[in-house]
Design an enzyme around this catalytic site. Structure first.
Site, PDB file in Angstrom:
ATOM      1  N   PRO A 213       0.681  -1.207  -0.025  1.00 32.68           N
ATOM      2  CA  PRO A 213      -0.047   0.082   0.168  1.00 32.68           C
ATOM      3  C   PRO A 213       1.019   1.285   0.077  1.00 32.68           C
ATOM      4  CG  PRO A 213       0.086  -1.057   2.056  1.00 32.68           C
ATOM      5  CD  PRO A 213       0.750  -1.959   1.224  1.00 32.68           C
ATOM      6  N   ASP A 389       5.968   2.124   2.278  1.00 36.29           N
ATOM      7  CA  ASP A 389       4.987   1.186   2.245  1.00 36.29           C
ATOM      8  C   ASP A 389       4.385   1.387   3.525  1.00 36.29           C
ATOM      9  OD1 ASP A 389       3.611  -1.372   2.962  1.00 36.29           O
ATOM     10  OD2 ASP A 389       5.351  -2.562   2.061  1.00 36.29           O
ATOM     11  N   HIS A 390       2.866   1.810   3.605  1.00 35.12           N
ATOM     12  CA  HIS A 390       2.105   1.954   4.704  1.00 35.12           C
ATOM     13  C   HIS A 390       1.993   1.023   5.680  1.00 35.12           C
ATOM     14  CE1 HIS A 390       0.332   5.290   6.638  1.00 35.12           C
ATOM     15  NE2 HIS A 390      -0.236   5.830   5.663  1.00 35.12           N
ATOM     16  N   ARG A 391       2.577  -0.352   5.338  1.00 34.24           N
ATOM     17  CA  ARG A 391       2.413  -1.391   6.314  1.00 34.24           C
ATOM     18  C   ARG A 391       3.907  -1.016   7.320  1.00 34.24           C
ATOM     19  NH1 ARG A 391       2.753  -6.470   2.240  1.00 34.24           N
ATOM     20  NH2 ARG A 391       4.434  -5.007   1.551  1.00 34.24           N
TER      21      ARG A 391
END
Length: 419
Positions: A213, A389-391
């Site tokens: 994401p 990466d939003h994780r």
């Protein structure tokens, strides 16, 4: 002298690769060869690689023509090691070059166990002639090329031949009226096979875009002092002989910011549901090359002096543009910079290099009106874009990381602390 035929298989020249395309043969049947001599050049999904032969003797047979995509473990050339020099016929084509393949041992031609499907029989039948994209189409549809009648020149199997073999034997449906295409001036449309690096890049970018994401933040930065520092460093005797440019200082700023925020130097392990945080910063540099986009990386870049970083950066870019990047140089990156400013582009939304948590896009440096010390003055300004990466990276960490990079470029004196 008694003949002794030795087989040389396509080795695994990069971690996880399953095939490669033969770009060029440097020998022909009857050519004398010796241990360590480069016999062909192949293109993998990562880079172009030269293959040295581990035998002395005379070429007996080339198993595949140029342009063929071959599985790792398949026999690509046989050598008669019992034939003396007098048995060698004059070699056709250009003379062979000496090996310059990094990280490849001629004494151990295949590190992976060949797949069962890749093993070649002792006396193989004639290979059906088809271009790599046509072979892939046939594999995807389960079509045996040996059973497909060729319609192309010199007996080459075409895309249409494969599609004809896929279609059912039932009568064709009634024709549908389709408007004729509108004539247009200019060259005709053409199909360009997507192979090697371009194919791998396309797959990687799709996987990255739809797996990680993405979030992207932007900041506009006054880099007047950084540009002034570049001019000063070019006159520094300690940096004599190395290329000093603004990208070098952007790399140094990013490395310093990553060192302050080590959580961003990480990747996501989906299978284990774990975050891997790396102790070393392997700095990737996106490079446009004749073979497509490559992202080689500078290993442990955070520990390098400014001079060593400049040397490594120059070598990395030069090697990539020459098409000689090795698979080892492409593996293991942890964070990447893409210099879109070199094309006159102000900013963009960069796509993460697969397996990495962040990528910084560096835009063009332009002179703009800027409020400096309470007055509007002409200043040199650029825009930075950080995708993450939003994780792994939340908004706060991404913002702090980007802000720190910007501050270092606004006041770059701290970039020389470890030069």
């Amino acid at each position: 002298m008694t003949s002794r035929i030795r087989e040389f298989v396509l080795p695994d020249v990069g971690e996880g690769l399953t095939d490669a395309q033969i770009l060029q043969w440097h020998v022909s049947p009857g050519s004398p060869v010796h241990d360590g001599m480069v016999v062909c050049e192949v293109e993998t999904a990562k880079a172009a690689v030269e293959l040295p032969i581990p035998y002395d003797g005379v070429v007996h047979e080339l198993r595949f023509p140029e342009g063929t995509t071959v599985d790792v473990g398949a026999v690509i050339i046989t050598v008669d090691t019992g034939a003396g020099p007098e048995a060698a016929a004059p070699a056709a084509g250009p003379p062979a070059r000496q090996p310059n393949l990094v990280g490849y041992g001629a004494a151990e031609p295949a590190r992976r166990r060949p797949r069962a499907a890749a093993a070649a029989p002792a006396a193989p039948p004639a290979l059906p002639l088809a271009k790599p994209p046509v072979r892939k189409l046939a594999r995807d549809h389960g079509v045996d090329l040996a059973a497909v009648p060729p319609s192309g020149p010199d007996g080459v199997i075409t895309r249409e031949d494969v599609l004809a073999a896929v279609r059912p034997a039932a009568p064709a449906p009634a024709p549908v009226s389709v408007p004729a295409p509108v004539p247009a001036d200019g060259p005709q449309d053409r199909r360009i096979p997507v192979e090697g690096v371009r194919r791998a890049t396309a797959r990687a970018m799709v996987a990255s875009a739809f797996t990680a994401p993405h979030a992207t933040e932007f900041v506009t930065v006054d880099v007047t002092r950084t540009m002034r520092l570049v001019r000063t460093l070019r006159e520094d005797p300690e940096l004599s002989g190395v290329r000093v440019n603004v990208l070098l200082l952007v790399c140094r700023a990013l490395l310093a910011a990553v060192a302050r925020h080590p959580e961003i130097n990480a990747s996501w392990d989906e299978e284990a549901q774990e975050i891997i945080q790396y102790g070393r910063i392997n700095l990737g540099i996106a490079a446009a090359t004749p073979r497509g986009l490559l992202v080689p990386n500078i290993k442990d870049a955070g520990r390098l002096t400014l001079r060593r970083l400049a040397e490594e950066l120059d070598a990395l870019v030069s090697t990539a543009r020459a098409g000689r990047t090795t698979p080892a140089a492409l593996a293991g990156g942890t964070v990447t910079i893409t210099n879109i400013g070199t094309f006159g582009v102000d900013t963009g939304t960069p796509v993460l290099n697969p397996g990495e948590a962040a990528i910084l896009a560096f835009g063009a440096v332009r002179e703009r009106p800027w409020v400096h010390k309470g007055e509007v003055r002409p200043r040199q300004v650029t825009t930075l874009a950080l995708s993450f990466d939003h994780r792994l990276v939340d908004g706060e960490l991404g913002s702090r990381m980007l802000a720190d990079t910007a501050r270092l470029l606004e006041d770059p004196r701290r970039l020389l602390a470890r030069s």
